[in-house]
Design a protein around this motif. Structure first.
Motif, PDB file in Angstrom:
ATOM      1  N   THR A 181       0.836  -1.038   0.018  1.00  0.00           N
ATOM      2  CA  THR A 181      -0.046  -0.142   0.204  1.00  0.00           C
ATOM      3  C   THR A 181       0.857   1.141  -0.282  1.00  0.00           C
ATOM      4  O   THR A 181       2.143   1.212   0.530  1.00  0.00           O
ATOM      5  CB  THR A 181      -0.989   0.051   1.258  1.00  0.00           C
ATOM      6  N   SER A 182       0.401   2.156  -0.481  1.00  0.00           N
ATOM      7  CA  SER A 182       0.730   3.687  -0.394  1.00  0.00           C
ATOM      8  C   SER A 182      -0.445   4.550  -0.133  1.00  0.00           C
ATOM      9  O   SER A 182      -1.581   4.240  -0.522  1.00  0.00           O
ATOM     10  CB  SER A 182       1.399   4.085  -1.688  1.00  0.00           C
ATOM     11  N   PRO A 183      -0.396   5.719   0.714  1.00  0.00           N
ATOM     12  CA  PRO A 183      -1.386   6.596   1.007  1.00  0.00           C
ATOM     13  C   PRO A 183      -1.717   7.391  -0.117  1.00  0.00           C
ATOM     14  O   PRO A 183      -0.926   7.571  -1.133  1.00  0.00           O
ATOM     15  CB  PRO A 183      -0.761   7.402   1.986  1.00  0.00           C
ATOM     16  N   MET A 184      -3.101   7.887  -0.074  1.00  0.00           N
ATOM     17  CA  MET A 184      -3.419   8.907  -1.035  1.00  0.00           C
ATOM     18  C   MET A 184      -2.844  10.173  -0.699  1.00  0.00           C
ATOM     19  O   MET A 184      -2.480  10.357   0.477  1.00  0.00           O
ATOM     20  CB  MET A 184      -5.035   8.960  -0.925  1.00  0.00           C
ATOM     21  N   PRO A 185      -3.013  11.216  -1.630  1.00  0.00           N
ATOM     22  CA  PRO A 185      -2.330  12.476  -1.220  1.00  0.00           C
ATOM     23  C   PRO A 185      -3.238  13.248  -0.401  1.00  0.00           C
ATOM     24  O   PRO A 185      -4.261  13.065  -0.364  1.00  0.00           O
ATOM     25  CB  PRO A 185      -2.103  12.985  -2.646  1.00  0.00           C
ATOM     26  N   GLU A 186      -2.569  14.152   0.117  1.00  0.00           N
ATOM     27  CA  GLU A 186      -3.439  15.015   0.847  1.00  0.00           C
ATOM     28  C   GLU A 186      -3.208  16.453   0.597  1.00  0.00           C
ATOM     29  O   GLU A 186      -2.093  16.860  -0.072  1.00  0.00           O
ATOM     30  CB  GLU A 186      -2.634  15.076   2.668  1.00  0.00           C
ATOM     31  N   GLY A 187      -4.252  17.163   0.662  1.00  0.00           N
ATOM     32  CA  GLY A 187      -4.506  18.581   0.273  1.00  0.00           C
ATOM     33  C   GLY A 187      -4.417  18.883  -1.156  1.00  0.00           C
ATOM     34  O   GLY A 187      -4.080  17.830  -1.930  1.00  0.00           O
ATOM     35  N   ASN A 188      -5.062  20.085  -1.693  1.00  0.00           N
ATOM     36  CA  ASN A 188      -4.963  20.233  -3.179  1.00  0.00           C
ATOM     37  C   ASN A 188      -5.680  19.254  -3.931  1.00  0.00           C
ATOM     38  O   ASN A 188      -5.535  19.120  -5.054  1.00  0.00           O
ATOM     39  CB  ASN A 188      -3.576  20.726  -3.587  1.00  0.00           C
ATOM     40  N   ARG A 189      -6.703  18.622  -3.107  1.00  0.00           N
ATOM     41  CA  ARG A 189      -7.683  17.505  -3.964  1.00  0.00           C
ATOM     42  C   ARG A 189      -8.673  18.194  -4.664  1.00  0.00           C
ATOM     43  O   ARG A 189      -9.167  19.351  -4.338  1.00  0.00           O
ATOM     44  CB  ARG A 189      -8.069  16.655  -2.975  1.00  0.00           C
ATOM     45  N   ALA A 190      -9.257  17.499  -5.594  1.00  0.00           N
ATOM     46  CA  ALA A 190     -10.662  17.904  -6.253  1.00  0.00           C
ATOM     47  C   ALA A 190     -11.663  17.758  -5.491  1.00  0.00           C
ATOM     48  O   ALA A 190     -11.617  16.725  -4.742  1.00  0.00           O
ATOM     49  CB  ALA A 190     -10.462  17.079  -7.753  1.00  0.00           C
TER      50      ALA A 190
END
Length: 562
Positions: free
Chosen positions: A101-110
């Motif tokens: 696994t890797s995390p989803m990004p944080e901030g500046n999301r649609a």
């Protein structure tokens, strides 16, 4: 947390890596450079049932309930070309341990999708692949010894959209050489920050700028579509999964051998007509560029769509996983091949996802390629058509044009609604930034246009309106953007004051306050253009392919026949 950046050796039949179907990088070695692009490293393409189950008392074959569920799970794997776990009861904890696994990004999301009238929301999954050669097996399959353990490139990118009512599915492929601006990205494992690019670079460089989370951010920045999950698989994963599933029928309209005089090509060699392929031959098909149509990434994406559709149909109509050994192998290969976000980090979560995806019949699956236009040897989103396709996905409009009347009415109601839960402030209290985006493909931005609209707004009481002196390279449609829900009412009030339609108001993390972006549709005058009737047709340039089309056959370039 299990990390996809470090692959285990010796615990499964092949080394692991974070990637997918990989592309033939050598095909770009002699091409002209794109605008500010980062072309990455080069390589050559790697060289290259019968239903079972119990019978009912009428004598007809009836698949056993457990095997039917497992077959549905395999169908999900087909739709994603990525695979998922075979069943929750197969040594559950062992299989969970296989998944990286890797995390989803944080901030500046649609912004997340708005629920429909029934409270349902669509599901968007980004399918990512790389050309990583960080293991002996991937090196053998991918070739290009000089790129061993180099920075991986996201050479396969497909957005899978599952409608809110789960009635239809759409897939959009983005060519790997699409030029776009990369957002700021942070590697979740090392903490390294990659600043946003000033110019445009190839979209496949996103994976080397912090992993799959950066690829997610790049897609969201371009499309304004919120992505819920991602999945990745590497060269070896494609081969092992194709073997575990069994053969898939593909068709070519002439004999093909994907190999040129310099030895570049996937090595795929097939006779005219339909052939069942699996294992390394399946990987060759998915990587073939030399030999299909015009030899571009576009032809290769079409071949991938054809393979995906054929696999779905094959698993639905003919294939069953009838033996415990086959089930065990599929479970091992699927969970070992995947790297996913933390929202899909268990067999149960993957199985639940399969139950969502299995509800869509092949005839309601639509494969498309992002509409594009050439910029030298590279491509960029085609003005108008690309945004039309992205809007249809954002609005959860079926790309096959078969939305129900009830769904259409619900969508129309949402478009007409202009009220917000957030009440608008008084005009004099609302700050509005005005940006000039009036450039067209053939003309520059209109000088002073932002200042002219500031004057118009101030005349309507918006004393805090101000011109942003930066100019966008191009904005086809005038829009009013707001960064968060508490400013939505203010944004809608500005739109109403100017006579802009509710559809022009959109949430965006690219702005810090209410922002009027004046597009090329409003280059002069104080009255905005009358909005055109909403067109919900899929652009012809998206080259849509229906999942039930079993007559599709790849056109072979005459230079690669034998």
């Amino acid at each position: 947390m299990r990390q996809g950046s470090v692959r285990r050796q010796g615990t499964v039949p092949r080394p692991r890596s974070a990637g997918e179907l990989g592309w033939d990088e050598s095909l770009y070695e002699d091409e002209s450079e794109g605008e500010g692009e980062n072309s990455g490293t080069g390589d050559g393409d790697g060289d290259g049932q019968q239903r079972s189950g119990g019978r009912n008392d009428t004598g007809t074959t009836r698949p056993r309930k457990g095997r039917r569920a497992l077959r549905w799970f395999a169908i999900v794997l087909a739709v994603l070309i990525l695979g998922t776990a075979a069943a929750g009861y197969l040594y559950y904890e062992h299989l969970n341990g296989n998944i990286d696994t890797s995390p989803m990004p944080e901030g500046n999301r649609a912004p997340e999708a708005t629920p429909n009238a029934a409270g349902q929301t669509p599901l968007n999954i980004l399918l990512i692949g790389s050309d990583a050669r960080n293991s002996a097996e991937n090196q053998k399959l991918g070739g290009a010894k000089e790129t061993f353990d180099g920075t991986p490139l996201a050479d396969v990118q497909m957005l899978l959209h599952l409608s809110a009512d789960r009635s239809n599915m759409s897939v959009i492929s983005m060519p790997r050489d699409t030029l776009l601006q990369m957002p700021e990205c942070t590697d979740p494992h090392s903490g390294k920050v990659y600043p946003a690019t000033q110019g445009r670079v190839m979209t496949n460089t996103s994976l080397g700028r912090g992993g799959p989370g950066c690829t997610v951010l790049a897609w969201e920045k371009l499309t304004n579509i919120h992505i819920d999950h991602f999945m990745m698989v590497d060269f070896a994963g494609v081969v092992s999964m194709a073997d575990a599933i069994g053969g898939v029928p593909v068709c070519v309209d002439a004999n093909i051998h994907s190999r040129n005089s310099k030895g570049a090509g996937s090595g795929l060699k097939l006779e005219k007509g339909t052939t069942y392929i699996q294992g390394e031959q399946a990987l060759q098909w998915l990587r073939t560029r030399y030999g299909f149509e015009d030899g571009s990434d576009i032809g290769r994406a079409k071949a991938q769509h054809m393979y995906m559709n054929a696999m779905v149909r094959e698993l639905r109509e003919n294939a069953t996983l009838s033996s415990p050994g086959k089930l065990r192998r599929l479970a091992e290969e699927a969970t070992s091949a995947l790297e996913v976000d933390e929202g899909l980090d268990t067999v149960k979560k993957l199985y639940d996802l399969s139950n969502e995806l299995k509800r869509v019949p092949p005839q309601r699956i639509t494969m498309t390629t992002m509409p594009y236009e050439y910029v030298g040897a590279r491509v960029q989103p085609k003005p108008g058509d690309a945004e039309q396709l992205f809007r249809l996905v954002r609005d959860d409009v079926a790309l096959d044009g078969k939305d129900s009347e009830a769904k259409k009415k619900d969508q129309e109601k949402k478009r007409e609604e202009s009220d917000s839960d957030d009440p608008a402030a008084e005009p004099g209290e609302i700050g509005v930034q005005v940006v000039n985006g009036t450039a067209t493909p053939t003309t520059a931005s209109v000088p002073g246009r932002a200042s002219a609209l500031v004057a118009l707004l101030q005349g309507k009481g918006y004393a805090r309106a101000a011109a942003d002196q930066s100019q966008l390279p191009r904005q086809e449609r005038t829009v009013i953007r707001f960064p968060s829900a508490e400013l939505e009412g203010d944004a809608r009030a500005v739109a109403e004051s100017l006579g802009l339609p509710p559809s022009s108001v959109e949430e965006s993390k690219e702005v810090t306050g209410v922002t009027l972006v004046v597009g090329s549709d409003w280059r002069t005058g104080d009255v905005p253009p009358k909005p055109e009737e909403q067109d919900d047709r899929t652009p012809e340039s998206a080259d849509a392919m229906n999942g039930a089309d079993d007559k599709a056959c790849m056109h072979v370039n005459p230079n690669f026949t034998w």
